[in-house]
Design a protein around this motif. Structure first.
Motif, short mmCIF file in Angstrom:
data_model
loop_
_atom_site.label_atom_id
_atom_site.label_comp_id
_atom_site.label_asym_id
_atom_site.label_seq_id
_atom_site.Cartn_x
_atom_site.Cartn_y
_atom_site.Cartn_z
N LEU A 1 0.83 -1.20 0.00
CA LEU A 1 0.00 0.00 0.00
C LEU A 1 0.87 1.26 0.00
O LEU A 1 0.60 2.21 -0.73
N LYS A 2 1.93 1.24 0.80
CA LYS A 2 2.86 2.37 0.82
C LYS A 2 3.47 2.61 -0.55
O LYS A 2 3.56 3.75 -1.02
N GLU A 3 3.87 1.54 -1.20
CA GLU A 3 4.47 1.66 -2.54
C GLU A 3 3.46 2.19 -3.54
O GLU A 3 3.78 3.03 -4.38
N LYS A 4 2.23 1.69 -3.45
CA LYS A 4 1.18 2.14 -4.35
C LYS A 4 0.90 3.64 -4.15
O LYS A 4 0.74 4.39 -5.12
N GLN A 5 0.85 4.06 -2.90
CA GLN A 5 0.61 5.48 -2.60
C GLN A 5 1.75 6.35 -3.12
O GLN A 5 1.52 7.41 -3.69
N GLU A 6 2.97 5.90 -2.93
CA GLU A 6 4.13 6.66 -3.39
C GLU A 6 4.15 6.75 -4.91
O GLU A 6 4.46 7.79 -5.49
N GLN B 1 1.52 6.67 -6.84
CA GLN B 1 0.45 7.60 -7.20
C GLN B 1 0.91 9.04 -6.98
O GLN B 1 0.64 9.92 -7.79
N ARG B 2 1.62 9.30 -5.88
CA ARG B 2 2.16 10.64 -5.62
C ARG B 2 3.09 11.08 -6.75
O ARG B 2 3.00 12.20 -7.24
N THR C 1 1.19 11.92 -9.89
CA THR C 1 0.52 13.22 -9.76
C THR C 1 1.54 14.35 -9.90
O THR C 1 1.29 15.34 -10.60
N LYS D 1 -2.33 19.36 -1.19
CA LYS D 1 -1.52 18.31 -0.55
C LYS D 1 -0.06 18.74 -0.49
O LYS D 1 0.43 19.43 -1.36
#
Length: 133
Positions: free
Chosen positions: A9-14, A16-17, A20, A56
């Motif tokens: 999940l952390k990797e997926k969020q990073e 996505q960041r 963006t 953000k």
């Protein structure tokens, strides 16, 4: 019970960041190349991202680095009057706002005068044509 966020999940969020950030950077570069004075509203329209995305921290940092939004130090100077500002500071801010309004209205007035001159010229030509007939 384990309260840690899973590594995937952390990797997926990073990821996505980063996507963006890249989208915003690409939009900034393309809008600058087209000669735009970039505002967050322009970026929202160009990227399709929501307003909240531009608040953000990771995006805000990019916007500050690119000079699109004011840094915290600049924001203190440019803020609207608060209860803690002295009367002199409030008056200086009001003067700055009025000067900006005068500049904007003067430019608008010059544009309208130019348009009026063009319309007078057209009217003159039309009247001349009509008198010849």
């Amino acid at each position: 019970m384990n309260n840690k966020i899973p590594m995937e999940l952390k990797e997926k969020q990073e990821l996505q960041r980063q996507k963006t950030i890249n989208t915003v950077l690409r939009a900034i570069d393309e809008l600058k190349a087209e000669g735009f004075d970039i505002k967050i509203k322009d970026l929202m329209e160009y990227t399709g991202l929501s307003r909240s995305v531009f608040g953000k921290t990771h995006i805000r940092k990019v916007l500050m680095d690119k000079g699109i939004v004011a840094t915290k130090a600049d924001a203190i100077v440019d803020d609207k009057p608060s209860g803690k500002m002295s009367k002199e500071q409030k008056l200086k801010l009001k003067l700055k706002e009025k000067d900006e309004q005068i500049r904007r209205l003067s430019a608008e007035n010059a544009d309208l005068k130019s348009e009026c001159e063009l319309l007078r010229g057209r009217l003159f030509l039309l009247m001349q044509r009509q008198s010849m007939e």
